[in-house]
Each structure stands twice: as structure tokens, then as C-alpha cells.
Write a protein that holds these residues in place. Structure first.
Motif, PDB file in Angstrom:
ATOM      1  N   SER A   1      29.278  12.611  77.103  1.00  0.00           N
ATOM      2  CA  SER A   1      28.332  12.450  78.207  1.00  0.00           C
ATOM      3  C   SER A   1      27.002  11.902  77.702  1.00  0.00           C
ATOM      4  O   SER A   1      26.407  11.008  78.303  1.00  0.00           O
ATOM      5  CB  SER A   1      28.120  13.797  78.908  1.00  0.00           C
ATOM      6  N   TYR A   2      26.538  12.422  76.567  1.00  0.00           N
ATOM      7  CA  TYR A   2      25.287  11.958  75.952  1.00  0.00           C
ATOM      8  C   TYR A   2      25.411  10.488  75.568  1.00  0.00           C
ATOM      9  O   TYR A   2      24.511   9.680  75.819  1.00  0.00           O
ATOM     10  CB  TYR A   2      24.999  12.815  74.714  1.00  0.00           C
ATOM     11  N   ALA A   3      26.559  10.123  74.964  1.00  0.00           N
ATOM     12  CA  ALA A   3      26.745   8.759  74.482  1.00  0.00           C
ATOM     13  C   ALA A   3      26.852   7.756  75.613  1.00  0.00           C
ATOM     14  O   ALA A   3      26.311   6.644  75.536  1.00  0.00           O
ATOM     15  CB  ALA A   3      27.992   8.690  73.605  1.00  0.00           C
ATOM     16  N   SER A   4      27.562   8.128  76.676  1.00  0.00           N
ATOM     17  CA  SER A   4      27.835   7.186  77.759  1.00  0.00           C
ATOM     18  C   SER A   4      26.564   6.727  78.470  1.00  0.00           C
ATOM     19  O   SER A   4      26.560   5.679  79.117  1.00  0.00           O
ATOM     20  CB  SER A   4      28.801   7.809  78.771  1.00  0.00           C
ATOM     21  N   LYS A   5      25.488   7.499  78.343  1.00  0.00           N
ATOM     22  CA  LYS A   5      24.215   7.134  78.969  1.00  0.00           C
ATOM     23  C   LYS A   5      23.375   6.221  78.075  1.00  0.00           C
ATOM     24  O   LYS A   5      22.324   5.738  78.492  1.00  0.00           O
ATOM     25  CB  LYS A   5      23.418   8.404  79.304  1.00  0.00           C
TER      26      LYS A   5
ATOM     27  N   VAL B   1      31.604   1.992  74.181  1.00  0.00           N
ATOM     28  CA  VAL B   1      32.298   3.276  74.329  1.00  0.00           C
ATOM     29  C   VAL B   1      33.801   3.080  74.163  1.00  0.00           C
ATOM     30  O   VAL B   1      34.482   3.839  73.467  1.00  0.00           O
ATOM     31  CB  VAL B   1      31.989   3.913  75.703  1.00  0.00           C
ATOM     32  N   GLY B   2      34.338   2.034  74.797  1.00  0.00           N
ATOM     33  CA  GLY B   2      35.766   1.769  74.711  1.00  0.00           C
ATOM     34  C   GLY B   2      36.235   1.483  73.300  1.00  0.00           C
ATOM     35  O   GLY B   2      37.293   1.957  72.869  1.00  0.00           O
ATOM     36  N   LEU B   3      35.439   0.724  72.549  1.00  0.00           N
ATOM     37  CA  LEU B   3      35.812   0.387  71.169  1.00  0.00           C
ATOM     38  C   LEU B   3      35.771   1.613  70.261  1.00  0.00           C
ATOM     39  O   LEU B   3      36.702   1.860  69.489  1.00  0.00           O
ATOM     40  CB  LEU B   3      34.879  -0.701  70.633  1.00  0.00           C
ATOM     41  N   VAL B   4      34.679   2.373  70.346  1.00  0.00           N
ATOM     42  CA  VAL B   4      34.538   3.545  69.480  1.00  0.00           C
ATOM     43  C   VAL B   4      35.603   4.580  69.803  1.00  0.00           C
ATOM     44  O   VAL B   4      36.063   5.323  68.929  1.00  0.00           O
ATOM     45  CB  VAL B   4      33.118   4.153  69.616  1.00  0.00           C
TER      46      VAL B   4
END
Length: 312
Positions: free
Chosen positions: A236-240, A247-250
Motif C-alpha cells: 500500500s505504501y509503495a503503490s502511492k 509495481v508490476g515489474l518489481v
């Protein structure tokens, strides 16, 4: 360190936890999967509840649950994610963690198909080629092994359905998942009551009633709450803070670690047919990822151009 870099680190940490979680579920492989799933649900509810209480956000949970349409969407999402959790636990316990990793590799390509069918999304030729390669991989593996990789397919489609349904939940990921496990909690309590009090055996034809019988097992089962919640909070923290394409690659760290654990730690069988299927899937994901990055960059350039023209 900038916010995007922090986001990438958080996303990587979440994927490492997810990718290595199979080793945790292997530690409780002697506990029937429905029993493990029930504890995962209840301890996740406890952990998420404490997090929301500490943040002063429990009222958001209440606002979500009093809306009938939102409640129905959350319930469908809860069924999808609990099915996904169950089959992941089951796959690790019965020595099919390789299939589980394949399922999470297939998921982004399943999402392309689901988006087309249910959302009317239009995709480029490279993405459809990636979907076609995934279909060829599954077909080849089915032919070679004489049986469909049903665990992979169930995991991919339930996670894809979960993502699709979550689009309609008017709440952030932590609040929505808390609502999901809250709705599932009565079922988990009933199952554990049956296991401990009535000797229910479930799908595996055995019961253990592990919690409270052995300190090690009890602690491991309780740990399933933080193990479920922590990566989701990091996600949730990362997606913002980072783009959807990033996000998809990681996120591919997750099935890659699952695959490494399955083959090198669990020593599961990896045949030539598996090798062919994974080669096709990895090629498909390379196409998919390259096209996603291209589209992401094009979208950002378009936004910059619009902003620049607006200041003239």
C-alpha cells in the motif's frame, strides 16, 4: 532518499516476504490447510485491527461495512482471496510450490484477459501475444504431464478475480482487507470450533487442533497474522509512490523467489515440460513488461505535454 526510491524498496520488501512465505507454510505443513487458513484469517484480523486502531482509522472500516453495495463487493473479494490463500497453503503442503509460482507468473496475463472481458479494456498486440504465449505454456504443460496445472490456474484466476473485484471497493487496501477478514472470521471461528471440539477432519481426512497443544505450533499459527498484513501494508505504501508499471515489474520478485524455494529448498520435481512452460511464461512476461513500460512512459509524456501547453 526520495519517495519513489522508498516506494521501490517497500515494494521489493513486500515481494520478498511473499516470495519466501512458502517456507513458513512448510513449517506448518502437518497442520491441515483449512486449519491454517482459519488462523491466518483470525490473526490477520487482530493485526489489521490493531494497525487501524493505532492510526485512528477504525471509523473508515465502519463506514465501509454499513454500505450494502460495498459490503457485497467486499464479500465477493473475501471469497476470492480466501480461496487463493487456501490453495497456496495447500500447494506448499502437498509439494506443488512450483505450480504455485507458475500461477503467480501467469496472473498478470490473466488480468489482461479479465480486463478485456469484464471491463472492455483494449490491449495492444504485444500484450495479446503475451497472453497467447501463456496459453501455449499451460497447454504444453497439460499435454506433457497428462494433467492440467490446476493449482496454477486456480491461483492465477482467483487472484485476478480478486483484483478485478477490488476495483469496486471504495476504500484503501488496508481497510478493505480488514473488512474481508472480518467477514471471514465467523467462518474461521466455526471451523476451529469444529476441529477442536467436534473432531472435524475437512478435506484432508485428518484434524490436529494444533493451537494450544504445542507452543511452537501456536506461535507459528499466530505469526500468520503479521506475515499476511506486513507485506500488504508495504505494498500500500509503495503503490502511492511509484508507477503502476514499476509495481508490476518489481512484483515478479514474488514468483521468482517462490520458484527458487520450490526447486532449490523443497527439491520439487522440475521436468522438461516445466522448463518449456516457464520459458514461454518468462518470454510472455518480458513482452508484457516492455509494453507496460512503453505505455507508462507514453502516458507520462502526454501528461507533461498537456501541462506544458496549458502554461503557455
Amino acid at each position: 532518499m526520495g519517495e519513489p526510491q522508498k516506494g521501490i524498496l517497500a515494494m521489493a520488501a513486500a515481494c520478498v516476504i511473499w516470495g519466501l512465505s512458502a517456507m513458513y507454510y512448510k513449517l506448518v505443513a502437518h497442520v491441515p490447510p483449512l486449519e491454517v487458513l482459519s488462523h491466518r484469517t483470525l490473526w490477520s484480523l487482530v493485526f489489521f485491527g490493531l494497525v487501524l486502531a493505532a492510526q485512528g482509522r477504525l471509523i473508515e472500516l465502519g463506514r465501509l461495512l454499513v454500505r450494502p453495495r460495498a459490503l457485497a463487493v467486499v464479500f465477493v473479494a473475501a471469497l476470492a482471496i480466501s480461496t487463493n490463500w487456501f490453495f497456496f497453503i495447500y500447494s506448499v503442503q502437498v509439494g506443488q510450490a512450483v505450480q504455485a509460482s507458475l500461477g503467480y507468473y501467469i496472473f498478470p496475463l490473466v488480468a489482461v484477459a479479465l480486463g478485456f472481458v469484464f471491463l472492455g479494456e483494449r490491449h495492444s498486440a504485444p500484450k495479446w501475444l503475451a497472453v497467447g504465449l501463456a496459453f501455449a505454456a499451460v497447454t504444453g504443460l497439460t499435454w506433457g504431464l497428462g494433467v492440467a496445472p490446476w493449482v496454477s490456474l486456480v491461483l492465477a484466476f482467483t487472484f485476478g478475480l480478486y483484483g478485478l473485484v477490488k476495483r469496486g471497493v471504495p476504500a484503501g487496501p488496508v481497510v478493505s482487507v480488514t473488512a474481508e477478514v472480518l467477514l471471514l472470521a465467523p467462518l474461521a471461528l466455526v471451523w476451529l470450533w469444529g476441529v477442536h471440539g467436534l473432531g472435524w477432519q475437512g478435506l484432508t481426512g485428518r484434524n490436529l487442533g494444533a493451537f494450544g497443544q504445542d507452543l511452537g505450533d501456536s506461535l507459528l499459527l499466530a505469526f500468520s497474522g503479521p506475515l499476511t498484513a506486513t507485506p500488504l501494508i508495504l505494498f500500500s505504501y509503495a503503490s502511492k509512490r511509484v508507477s503502476y508499471a514499476t509495481v508490476g515489474l518489481v512484483q515478479y520478485i514474488n514468483p521468482t523467489l517462490q520458484f527458487i524455494v520450490a526447486t532449490l529448498v523443497f527439491r520439487e520435481s522440475f521436468t522438461g515440460w516445466h522448463a518449456l512452460a516457464f520459458a514461454l511464461i518468462w518470454t510472455a512476461l518480458a513482452l508484457y513488461s516492455a509494453e507496460s513500460l512503453r505505455q507508462d512512459r507514453a502516458a507520462r509524456r502526454s501528461v507533461i505535454n498537456v501541462g506544458t501547453s496549458g502554461t503557455r
